[in-house]
Design a protein around this motif. Structure first.
Motif: not given
Length: 235
Positions: A109-136
């Motif tokens: 905090k004593a040195d403002p030059d150490t501030f970093r603003e990181i803007n990111s754009t991700y192409v995100h690809i998940p492969l997931l298993l979905k476990f469901s209960t009985q429909r209510l």
């Protein structure tokens, strides 16, 4: 009188919703939607990311021994869903999407030059298993988990400049495990599913500075991103 009128109005408006989603004798919406072998949809949502730092143990106390203070911000997600029905309670899901986020942190905090603003754009690809209960009636809770990969389009991995020139660099490819839960709500025309999910990077995502004593990377043994996704799915 106005107060009592508002209470009565709220009760009368909530009652049909309770009957539709939680009542035992309600009409089933989209009764056969879960019987499809393949189904498609899309999602919109929000995310928030930060970094988890692990440090090298050294005797030189000039190195920082605690996590950099990270400022979380709210990002945005959008993507598509491909769902393969495996059984009555198990689905395999592919959810390719794009997420936008920003992470702010300052080494000291004593040195403002150490501030970093990181803007990111991700192409995100998940492969997931979905476990469901009985429909209510017209809702169904579920848990979801799996693995994912992403391409950070703003990584700066191949940038020859580093933090000495104000450039924070990360790896382009990252790998994650994901865990979450949500609820399927069966509406008249479609299925609406809000969910919340934790996303945790497995690999080290930090590109080191050329200076081995850099205050940004010199004492970091591993830096992994982690995030929370709040998604709203329409199928």
């Amino acid at each position: 009188m106005k107060k009592y009128f508002l209470i009565v109005l709220l009760l009368t408006s909530v009652q049909p919703i309770n009957a539709q989603f939680f009542g035992g004798n309600g009409v089933l919406n989209n009764e056969n939607v879960d019987l499809q072998r393949l189904s498609w949809g899309y999602f919109l949502g929000f995310n928030t990311y930060d970094f988890d730092f692990d440090y090298i143990e050294v005797s030189d106390r000039s190195f920082l021994k605690k996590d950099f203070p990270v400022d979380r911000t709210i990002g945005f997600n959008v993507g598509l869903i491909g769902n393969l029905r495996l059984s009555n309670h198990l689905d395999l899901r592919l959810e390719p999407g794009v997420s936008f986020n920003r992470i702010n942190f300052m080494v000291t905090k004593a040195d403002p030059d150490t501030f970093r603003e990181i803007n990111s754009t991700y192409v995100h690809i998940p492969l997931l298993l979905k476990f469901s209960t009985q429909r209510l009636n017209n809702f169904k809770p579920f848990v979801v988990g799996g693995l994912s990969t992403s391409w950070n389009l703003s990584s700066n991995e191949n940038n020859p400049e580093d933090n000495s020139d104000g450039q924070f660099r990360m790896t382009t490819n990252s790998y994650y495990y994901e865990l979450g839960f949500g609820i399927d709500f069966y509406l008249y025309y479609f299925k609406f599913s809000p969910s919340i999910r934790g996303v945790f990077a497995i690999n080290d995502e930090l590109i080191r500075d050329e200076d081995p004593n850099s205050i940004y990377t010199g004492n970091v043994s591993k830096m992994s991103s982690r995030g929370i996704f709040l998604n709203f799915t329409f199928q």
